[in-house]
Motif scaffolding. Structure first.
Motif, PDB file in Angstrom:
ATOM      1  N   GLN A 141       7.043  13.051  22.378  1.00  0.00           N
ATOM      2  CA  GLN A 141       6.542  12.133  21.362  1.00  0.00           C
ATOM      3  C   GLN A 141       5.369  12.742  20.598  1.00  0.00           C
ATOM      4  O   GLN A 141       4.471  13.355  21.190  1.00  0.00           O
ATOM      5  N   TYR A 142       5.394  12.563  19.281  1.00  0.00           N
ATOM      6  CA  TYR A 142       4.331  13.063  18.416  1.00  0.00           C
ATOM      7  C   TYR A 142       3.800  11.902  17.585  1.00  0.00           C
ATOM      8  O   TYR A 142       4.569  11.144  16.984  1.00  0.00           O
ATOM      9  N   ASP A 143       2.472  11.778  17.545  1.00  0.00           N
ATOM     10  CA  ASP A 143       1.854  10.677  16.814  1.00  0.00           C
ATOM     11  C   ASP A 143       2.013  10.853  15.313  1.00  0.00           C
ATOM     12  O   ASP A 143       1.928  11.974  14.781  1.00  0.00           O
ATOM     13  N   LEU A 144       2.215   9.734  14.647  1.00  0.00           N
ATOM     14  CA  LEU A 144       2.345   9.726  13.196  1.00  0.00           C
ATOM     15  C   LEU A 144       0.959   9.684  12.570  1.00  0.00           C
ATOM     16  O   LEU A 144       0.099   8.889  12.974  1.00  0.00           O
ATOM     17  N   THR A 145       0.722  10.537  11.589  1.00  0.00           N
ATOM     18  CA  THR A 145      -0.552  10.567  10.877  1.00  0.00           C
ATOM     19  C   THR A 145      -0.406   9.816   9.562  1.00  0.00           C
ATOM     20  O   THR A 145       0.528  10.070   8.789  1.00  0.00           O
ATOM     21  N   ALA A 146      -1.324   8.880   9.301  1.00  0.00           N
ATOM     22  CA  ALA A 146      -1.273   8.079   8.079  1.00  0.00           C
ATOM     23  C   ALA A 146      -2.552   8.275   7.278  1.00  0.00           C
ATOM     24  O   ALA A 146      -3.653   8.049   7.786  1.00  0.00           O
ATOM     25  N   VAL A 147      -2.401   8.712   6.033  1.00  0.00           N
ATOM     26  CA  VAL A 147      -3.520   8.893   5.113  1.00  0.00           C
ATOM     27  C   VAL A 147      -3.280   8.000   3.906  1.00  0.00           C
ATOM     28  O   VAL A 147      -2.193   8.032   3.311  1.00  0.00           O
ATOM     29  N   THR A 148      -4.257   7.215   3.540  1.00  0.00           N
ATOM     30  CA  THR A 148      -4.086   6.259   2.453  1.00  0.00           C
ATOM     31  C   THR A 148      -3.992   6.962   1.109  1.00  0.00           C
ATOM     32  O   THR A 148      -4.876   7.744   0.730  1.00  0.00           O
ATOM     33  N   ASN A 149      -2.912   6.689   0.402  1.00  0.00           N
ATOM     34  CA  ASN A 149      -2.737   7.193  -0.960  1.00  0.00           C
ATOM     35  C   ASN A 149      -3.205   6.165  -1.979  1.00  0.00           C
ATOM     36  O   ASN A 149      -3.809   6.505  -2.988  1.00  0.00           O
ATOM     37  N   ALA A 150      -2.916   4.884  -1.719  1.00  0.00           N
ATOM     38  CA  ALA A 150      -3.356   3.794  -2.591  1.00  0.00           C
ATOM     39  C   ALA A 150      -3.592   2.560  -1.743  1.00  0.00           C
ATOM     40  O   ALA A 150      -2.766   2.210  -0.895  1.00  0.00           O
ATOM     41  N   GLN A 182       6.502  16.085   6.297  1.00  0.00           N
ATOM     42  CA  GLN A 182       5.917  15.122   5.361  1.00  0.00           C
ATOM     43  C   GLN A 182       7.006  14.168   4.890  1.00  0.00           C
ATOM     44  O   GLN A 182       7.981  14.583   4.276  1.00  0.00           O
ATOM     45  N   PHE A 183       6.853  12.884   5.187  1.00  0.00           N
ATOM     46  CA  PHE A 183       7.880  11.906   4.823  1.00  0.00           C
ATOM     47  C   PHE A 183       7.811  11.587   3.334  1.00  0.00           C
ATOM     48  O   PHE A 183       6.722  11.460   2.759  1.00  0.00           O
ATOM     49  N   THR A 184       8.973  11.458   2.728  1.00  0.00           N
ATOM     50  CA  THR A 184       9.063  11.203   1.291  1.00  0.00           C
ATOM     51  C   THR A 184      10.069  10.097   1.008  1.00  0.00           C
ATOM     52  O   THR A 184      10.920   9.772   1.844  1.00  0.00           O
ATOM     53  N   THR A 185       9.956   9.518  -0.173  1.00  0.00           N
ATOM     54  CA  THR A 185      10.928   8.522  -0.630  1.00  0.00           C
ATOM     55  C   THR A 185      12.178   9.243  -1.133  1.00  0.00           C
ATOM     56  O   THR A 185      12.223  10.473  -1.173  1.00  0.00           O
ATOM     57  N   THR A 186      13.168   8.467  -1.516  1.00  0.00           N
ATOM     58  CA  THR A 186      14.404   9.074  -2.036  1.00  0.00           C
ATOM     59  C   THR A 186      14.154   9.848  -3.327  1.00  0.00           C
ATOM     60  O   THR A 186      14.939  10.725  -3.692  1.00  0.00           O
ATOM     61  N   PHE A 239      -5.763   2.481   7.399  1.00  0.00           N
ATOM     62  CA  PHE A 239      -4.592   2.049   8.161  1.00  0.00           C
ATOM     63  C   PHE A 239      -4.496   2.840   9.468  1.00  0.00           C
ATOM     64  O   PHE A 239      -4.724   4.050   9.498  1.00  0.00           O
ATOM     65  N   ALA A 240      -4.151   2.109  10.511  1.00  0.00           N
ATOM     66  CA  ALA A 240      -3.932   2.717  11.823  1.00  0.00           C
ATOM     67  C   ALA A 240      -2.515   2.396  12.279  1.00  0.00           C
ATOM     68  O   ALA A 240      -1.919   1.400  11.849  1.00  0.00           O
ATOM     69  N   THR A 241      -1.966   3.245  13.131  1.00  0.00           N
ATOM     70  CA  THR A 241      -0.612   3.019  13.620  1.00  0.00           C
ATOM     71  C   THR A 241      -0.451   3.551  15.031  1.00  0.00           C
ATOM     72  O   THR A 241      -1.113   4.522  15.425  1.00  0.00           O
ATOM     73  N   ASP A 242       0.412   2.900  15.779  1.00  0.00           N
ATOM     74  CA  ASP A 242       0.769   3.353  17.121  1.00  0.00           C
ATOM     75  C   ASP A 242       2.142   4.022  17.131  1.00  0.00           C
ATOM     76  O   ASP A 242       2.689   4.296  18.200  1.00  0.00           O
ATOM     77  N   VAL A 243       2.693   4.266  15.947  1.00  0.00           N
ATOM     78  CA  VAL A 243       4.034   4.848  15.858  1.00  0.00           C
ATOM     79  C   VAL A 243       4.018   6.282  16.379  1.00  0.00           C
ATOM     80  O   VAL A 243       3.171   7.096  15.988  1.00  0.00           O
ATOM     81  N   ALA A 244       4.944   6.561  17.273  1.00  0.00           N
ATOM     82  CA  ALA A 244       5.135   7.918  17.782  1.00  0.00           C
ATOM     83  C   ALA A 244       6.615   8.251  17.689  1.00  0.00           C
ATOM     84  O   ALA A 244       7.468   7.466  18.105  1.00  0.00           O
ATOM     85  N   LEU A 245       6.932   9.402  17.103  1.00  0.00           N
ATOM     86  CA  LEU A 245       8.318   9.821  16.926  1.00  0.00           C
ATOM     87  C   LEU A 245       8.699  10.839  17.993  1.00  0.00           C
ATOM     88  O   LEU A 245       7.905  11.744  18.317  1.00  0.00           O
ATOM     89  N   THR A 246       9.887  10.677  18.525  1.00  0.00           N
ATOM     90  CA  THR A 246      10.363  11.566  19.587  1.00  0.00           C
ATOM     91  C   THR A 246      11.138  12.732  18.989  1.00  0.00           C
ATOM     92  O   THR A 246      12.137  12.542  18.282  1.00  0.00           O
ATOM     93  N   VAL A 247      10.664  13.937  19.250  1.00  0.00           N
ATOM     94  CA  VAL A 247      11.322  15.161  18.791  1.00  0.00           C
ATOM     95  C   VAL A 247      11.501  16.062  20.002  1.00  0.00           C
ATOM     96  O   VAL A 247      10.522  16.411  20.670  1.00  0.00           O
ATOM     97  N   ALA A 249       0.851  -1.191   0.000  1.00  0.00           N
ATOM     98  CA  ALA A 249       0.000   0.000   0.000  1.00  0.00           C
ATOM     99  C   ALA A 249       0.882   1.234   0.000  1.00  0.00           C
ATOM    100  O   ALA A 249       2.072   1.163   0.331  1.00  0.00           O
ATOM    101  N   LYS A 250       0.296   2.366  -0.392  1.00  0.00           N
ATOM    102  CA  LYS A 250       1.012   3.644  -0.371  1.00  0.00           C
ATOM    103  C   LYS A 250       0.312   4.578   0.610  1.00  0.00           C
ATOM    104  O   LYS A 250      -0.917   4.759   0.535  1.00  0.00           O
ATOM    105  N   LEU A 251       1.087   5.151   1.548  1.00  0.00           N
ATOM    106  CA  LEU A 251       0.533   6.026   2.576  1.00  0.00           C
ATOM    107  C   LEU A 251       1.226   7.378   2.556  1.00  0.00           C
ATOM    108  O   LEU A 251       2.440   7.466   2.295  1.00  0.00           O
ATOM    109  N   ASN A 252       0.475   8.417   2.848  1.00  0.00           N
ATOM    110  CA  ASN A 252       1.045   9.741   3.094  1.00  0.00           C
ATOM    111  C   ASN A 252       1.247   9.871   4.598  1.00  0.00           C
ATOM    112  O   ASN A 252       0.278   9.860   5.363  1.00  0.00           O
TER     113      ASN A 252
END
Length: 407
Positions: free
Chosen positions: A284-293, A147-151, A272-280, A94-97
């Motif tokens: 900790q800040y929750d990761l937001t996931a929006v379905t792209n495909a 906003q996370f991106t690929t290479t 899609f749901a996630t429990d991922v939280a990134l520490t900055v 799947a592809k997620l934003n």
């Protein structure tokens, strides 16, 4: 379907009657009653022996050819002998934003989403786990949104269904035969990561990659091959340290991690749901996931008839794109999990004729959304057409037209 052996062609009674007929032609048995004699038991043994030997010979002969073999191990071996490696289980993708928002300052310039960040989704009330297979980086847009991106700068981040598993090998003495078998029939071989350590406690010194991506193989090339073995598992094969690439030496530790997947049952996941939280900055800040495909592309291990059909076509293409049939073969081999069929033709066969082009019509599986379809087309152009085709030849996709017949 290949023709199956007909055991009736080697019927026990027929063989026994033929033996009787032969013996009756001899003068000493001309008036002999075979049914009421001990010789009948001997004929039974001879007939059984001939019957089983005939069956064994037919089975063995059938297994000697790709077109008639029935055992998967035989078909896979014949395919690999002409350079075709059947596809393993394939993870649904799947592809997620993905993004996080950090409202406070000061903020870092970039934030990294680690490998194996997990997401969950369900299909038909069955829960599946998806995860990233590499690190992704996001930059501050000036307002605290990352906003996370690929290479390649794409905001659609791929996530793959499956459970990560690890297999560790220790390299023995040089004179020993080294066999590295991964005991998992549901492995997605495209997700394999192979790391070799020069000592048991050292850091990784090299990563082996797919041999098909190598331009020139030397004794220092860090390559590996993978093949399916008769019991359905997969074996890693390294170079010999001479002309076929670098070989791990005695005492090295090899760590292989990969995804063990459910195949096509995880297709069509859209939420899609996630429990991922990134520490900055220690917060900790929750990761937001929006379905792209939605998820798609998951598949079981390649079937026998598919191997029987595709192996000769792939062999004739020789990993290069010259004829229209070469395009069809390579697209099916590399993207068959998304496609039901492919048709290709040259510009000289097109109406109107346009030279310098190859046309391809893709029939996608019914569950592939338009976003994924465009992504597959881009991958075909970027990974296949630009790398394997003849210069000055352009690949053009023709839209498939569905025609319904009423008979």
């Amino acid at each position: 379907m290949a023709t199956l052996i007909k055991s009736t062609d080697l019927d026990f009674d027929t063989i026994k009657n033929q033996l009787k007929t032969k013996l009756k032609e001899q003068t000493e048995f001309s008036d002999y009653d075979f049914e009421a004699s001990g010789l009948s038991n001997i004929l039974d043994v001879l007939a059984y022996n001939t019957h089983f030997n005939g069956l064994t010979a037919n089975f063995a002969l059938n297994e000697s050819f790709l077109t008639t073999a029935q055992l998967r191990s035989s078909i896979v071996a014949h395919a690999e002998s002409i350079g075709y490696v059947p596809t393993s289980y394939t993870s649904s993708q799947a592809k997620l934003n993905l993004s996080i928002t950090v409202p406070t300052t000061p903020r870092p310039t970039t934030v990294t989403l680690p490998r194996n960040s997990q997401f969950t989704s369900s299909v038909n009330d069955v829960s599946y786990t998806f995860q990233t297979r590499e690190n992704f980086t996001a930059s501050d847009d000036g307002n605290g949104t990352y906003q996370f991106t690929t290479t390649d700068g794409d905001t659609a981040v791929p996530v793959f269904e499956g459970t990560e598993k690890t297999k560790t090998f220790f390299v023995g003495e040089k004179n020993d035969v080294q066999i590295y078998v991964i005991p998992d029939v549901t492995i997605d071989t495209s997700t394999i990561r192979v790391r070799v350590f020069d000592t048991a406690t050292s850091t990784t010194f090299t990563t082996y990659t797919d041999i098909s991506k190598a331009v020139r193989i030397t004794n220092d090339s860090t390559l590996y091959q993978i093949k399916e073995v008769p019991n359905g598992y997969y074996e890693l094969i390294f170079g010999d340290g001479l002309s076929s690439g670098k070989a791990p030496v005695a005492g090295n530790k090899i760590i292989v991690d990969y995804l063990s997947t459910q195949g096509p049952t995880a297709n069509d996941a859209s939420i899609f749901a996630t429990d991922v939280a990134l520490t900055v900055n220690s917060t900790q800040y929750d990761l937001t996931a929006v379905t792209n495909a939605s998820s798609s592309g998951g598949a079981f291990k390649e079937g026998l008839e598919s191997i029987r059909r595709n192996a000769p076509i792939a062999f004739s293409s020789q990993k290069r794109l010259v004829t229209a049939e070469d395009y069809r073969a390579q697209i099916l081999v590399n993207y068959g999990a998304y496609l039901d069929d492919v048709i290709a033709w040259g510009g000289h066969d097109n109406v109107p004729q346009i030279y310098g082009r190859v046309y391809a019509g893709l029939k996608f599986k019914s569950n592939i959304d338009t976003t994924t379809q465009e992504d597959v087309k881009n991958q075909i152009k970027n990974n296949l057409s630009e790398n394997l085709s003849i210069m000055s030849i352009d690949l053009v996709f023709a839209e498939a037209i569905t025609t319904k017949l009423v008979l």
